[in-house]
Scaffold this motif. Structure first.
Motif, PDB file in Angstrom:
ATOM      1  N   GLY A   1      56.946 -99.063 -17.776  1.00  0.00           N
ATOM      2  CA  GLY A   1      56.418 -99.608 -17.690  1.00  0.00           C
ATOM      3  C   GLY A   1      56.212-101.072 -16.619  1.00  0.00           C
TER       4      GLY A   1
ATOM      5  N   ILE B   1      68.747 -87.798 -25.502  1.00  0.00           N
ATOM      6  CA  ILE B   1      69.018 -88.239 -24.336  1.00  0.00           C
ATOM      7  C   ILE B   1      68.989 -90.296 -24.486  1.00  0.00           C
TER       8      ILE B   1
ATOM      9  N   THR C   1      65.174 -91.127 -24.936  1.00  0.00           N
ATOM     10  CA  THR C   1      63.876 -90.854 -24.370  1.00  0.00           C
ATOM     11  C   THR C   1      62.891 -91.909 -24.939  1.00  0.00           C
TER      12      THR C   1
ATOM     13  N   GLY D   1      60.669 -92.018 -26.450  1.00  0.00           N
ATOM     14  CA  GLY D   1      60.394 -91.601 -27.324  1.00  0.00           C
ATOM     15  C   GLY D   1      58.623 -91.663 -27.760  1.00  0.00           C
TER      16      GLY D   1
ATOM     17  N   ILE E   1      56.393 -88.303 -23.710  1.00  0.00           N
ATOM     18  CA  ILE E   1      56.312 -87.631 -22.501  1.00  0.00           C
ATOM     19  C   ILE E   1      57.307 -86.026 -22.568  1.00  0.00           C
TER      20      ILE E   1
ATOM     21  N   THR F   1      64.237 -87.694 -16.399  1.00  0.00           N
ATOM     22  CA  THR F   1      63.080 -87.171 -17.558  1.00  0.00           C
ATOM     23  C   THR F   1      62.139 -86.479 -17.068  1.00  0.00           C
TER      24      THR F   1
ATOM     25  N   GLU G   1      70.684 -92.514 -22.343  1.00  0.00           N
ATOM     26  CA  GLU G   1      71.758 -92.344 -21.766  1.00  0.00           C
ATOM     27  C   GLU G   1      72.184 -91.601 -20.455  1.00  0.00           C
TER      28      GLU G   1
HETATM   29  P1  IMP Z   1      61.031 -89.791 -21.319  1.00  0.00           P
HETATM   30  O1  IMP Z   1      61.369 -90.390 -19.821  1.00  0.00           O
HETATM   31  O2  IMP Z   1      61.146 -90.943 -22.340  1.00  0.00           O
HETATM   32  O3  IMP Z   1      61.750 -88.820 -21.892  1.00  0.00           O
HETATM   33  O4  IMP Z   1      62.974 -90.813 -21.017  1.00  0.00           O
HETATM   34  C1  IMP Z   1      63.667 -89.547 -20.244  1.00  0.00           C
HETATM   35  C2  IMP Z   1      64.737 -90.960 -19.849  1.00  0.00           C
HETATM   36  O5  IMP Z   1      64.048 -91.454 -19.370  1.00  0.00           O
HETATM   37  C3  IMP Z   1      65.803 -91.633 -20.746  1.00  0.00           C
HETATM   38  O6  IMP Z   1      66.927 -91.920 -20.833  1.00  0.00           O
HETATM   39  C4  IMP Z   1      64.803 -92.624 -20.544  1.00  0.00           C
HETATM   40  O7  IMP Z   1      64.893 -93.826 -21.088  1.00  0.00           O
HETATM   41  C5  IMP Z   1      64.351 -93.300 -19.016  1.00  0.00           C
HETATM   42  N1  IMP Z   1      62.762 -92.847 -18.778  1.00  0.00           N
HETATM   43  C6  IMP Z   1      61.282 -92.935 -18.776  1.00  0.00           C
HETATM   44  N2  IMP Z   1      61.104 -93.893 -17.336  1.00  0.00           N
HETATM   45  C7  IMP Z   1      61.476 -94.822 -17.786  1.00  0.00           C
HETATM   46  C8  IMP Z   1      61.116 -96.496 -17.098  1.00  0.00           C
HETATM   47  O8  IMP Z   1      60.536 -95.788 -16.472  1.00  0.00           O
HETATM   48  N3  IMP Z   1      62.171 -97.007 -16.610  1.00  0.00           N
HETATM   49  C9  IMP Z   1      63.974 -96.438 -16.736  1.00  0.00           C
HETATM   50  N4  IMP Z   1      63.673 -95.388 -17.412  1.00  0.00           N
HETATM   51  C10 IMP Z   1      63.166 -94.600 -18.102  1.00  0.00           C
END
Ligand code: IMP
Length: 433
Positions: free
Chosen positions: A40, A126, A128, A130, A133, A239, A275
């Motif tokens: 974002g 984790i 994530t 949500g 991804i 991620t 986390e």
């Molecule tokens: P995922 O990418 O949604 O699978 O999340 C995996 C981890 O990466 C989680 O701890 C998320 O909070 C973190 N994460 C994913 N995208 C971002 C980002 O754009 N900024 C900060 N943390 C992220």
């Protein structure tokens, strides 16, 4: 002519969007190379705030914007974003916006699996975003993913979906105990998305390489940060893509020799959402102060970001992994009212001192930060427009970062607006043609 990669050095949210927007002024195209709408970006231009999750922030500078093959794209979110930007009078046409035909499509079952699994994991989750991804990247690696090239061909798409859905829905129903969507439901929804997005789908790698051949300047925009990288981050609290600069080549479809500079974005302190271990985390009123003053809420999920001091073990790891040639220090103004600042220069683990970022999260969890104290500047620096006019203590803080990381500071950001930036070196302007 120069091609630059911008990479986050910490755990994401370093303020890449603003720096990309700024550098994009002198670029011909801006390319995203990994991640999806887990990212974002918040940008403030002429007092107006823009938030984007998928479209590169260069769109505000009227540049060609490209979603590379390394991304996982939620078509619904992308269409919403296109409409949102169009409403803000930003032109988006197939001439200035390309989606790689090799990028992966996030499907409803990816989102269901992502959130369903996190729920099952309980306190082992984790954290994530949500957004589906991880499950989408899993399918890419398992070779059951759906690429945009297939998605926009109705028969190919429905045939592929029919095969894939059998396994997905079995898992969703039997293991996660959730209600899956039917083939008909997904087809009805996604057929409409495909129609809207089809005109933008093209061979992005060919387009990027053509631009490079014609002496265009390319800005490659990373998402998340180095320590969320699937290989190099705090695994498993990461991620699912390669966020390091090396990922730019695979995720955009260009060769490594095309990259001239790698700029690491460094928040003047450290934050993390989700986390996972974070040695320099603050649990006291200074942490709360930084969280509030820095407005540290995730741009995607709105979650409060955990805050801590600047960590040079982390930064030096990012210097090494990305081959950083310069740094952009962001949110320096946030530290303004603090009397003294701490820089974490190493970790104490049992009886040893660690300077290299450990692979094992269990070790990292037990690391205690070793701090070096520096005086704060106790002054609002957000109105300063020249490096020379910064307080001496601010300059000393920046110099210390340069010394410890052995990397020069190129850009200093002292507020969210585009003009609240002190540029010491813009490689797009300084690399000879
Ligand atoms: P995922 O990418 O949604 O699978 O999340 C995996 C981890 O990466 C989680 O701890 C998320 O909070 C973190 N994460 C994913 N995208 C971002 C980002 O754009 N900024 C900060 N943390 C992220």
């Amino acid at each position: 002519m120069a091609n630059i990669v911008v990479a986050g050095t910490q755990w994401g949210d370093e303020g890449k969007g603003k720096i990309v927007d700024l550098l994009a002024e002198n670029a011909d195209a801006v390319v995203r190379f990994q991640g999806g709408n887990n990212a974002g970006h918040t940008m403030v231009v002429n007092g107006e705030q823009f938030v984007s999750h998928l479209i590169p922030s260069g769109i505000l500078q009227k540049k060609i914007c490209i979603i590379g093959n390394g991304l996982v794209v939620d078509p619904k979110v992308l269409i919403e974003e296109i409409n949102y930007l169009k409403q803000k009078n930003i032109t988006i046409t197939p001439k200035n916006f390309i989606i790689s035909d090799r990028a992966q499509v996030i499907m409803p079952y990816h989102k269901l699996i992502d959130t369903g699994r996190e729920k099952l994991k309980g306190d082992k989750k984790i954290g994530t975003t949500g957004r589906g991804i991880g499950p989408c990247y899993e399918d890419k690696a398992a070779r059951t993913g759906i690429r945009f090239a297939e998605f926009i061909k109705e028969t190919v798409f429905s045939e592929k979906l029919k095969t894939v859905l059998v396994e997905k829905n079995f898992y969703i129903e039997k293991f996660l105990k959730l209600n899956p969507s039917t083939l008909e439901e997904i087809l009805a929804e996604y057929k409409e998305y495909a129609k809207i997005l089809a005109p933008y789908v093209a061979d992005a790698s060919t387009a990027i390489n053509k631009l490079i051949k014609n002496k265009g300047q390319i800005l490659l925009e990373g998402a998340q940060g180095t320590h969320l990288d699937i290989d190099h981050g705090t695994y498993p609290y990461v991620t699912s893509s390669n966020t390091v600069a090396g990922g730019a080549c695979a995720g955009a479809g260009i060769g490594p020799k095309r990259i001239d500079e790698v700029i690491g974005i460094v928040k003047a302190y450290t934050t993390r959402v989700g986390e996972g271990p974070f040695p320099a985390e603050l649990f006291d009123k200074t942490g709360a102060f930084i969280q509030k003053k820095g407005m540290e809420f995730g741009a995607t999920t709105g979650r409060k970001r955990r805050c801590g001091w600047l960590d040079l073990v982390i930064l030096n790891n990012a210097v090494k992994l990305n081959g950083l040639t310069g740094l952009a220090i962001t949110k320096l103004d946030v530290l303004g009212e603090l009397k003294s600042l701490m820089i974490c220069t190493g970790y104490k683990y049992k009886n040893s001192i660690i300077k290299d970022f450990p692979a094992d999260c269990k070790i990292l969890e037990k690391c205690e930060p070793i701090y070096e104290e520096m005086p704060g500047w106790n002054e609002d620096i957000s109105l300063i427009d020249r490096y020379e006019n910064l307080p001496q203590n601010t300059k000393d803080y920046l110099k210390r970062i340069e010394e410890l990381s052995e990397t020069p500071v190129y850009i200093i950001s002292i507020g969210p607006q585009r003009d609240k930036t002190i540029v010491l070196n813009n490689p797009f302007l300084n690399i000879p043609a």
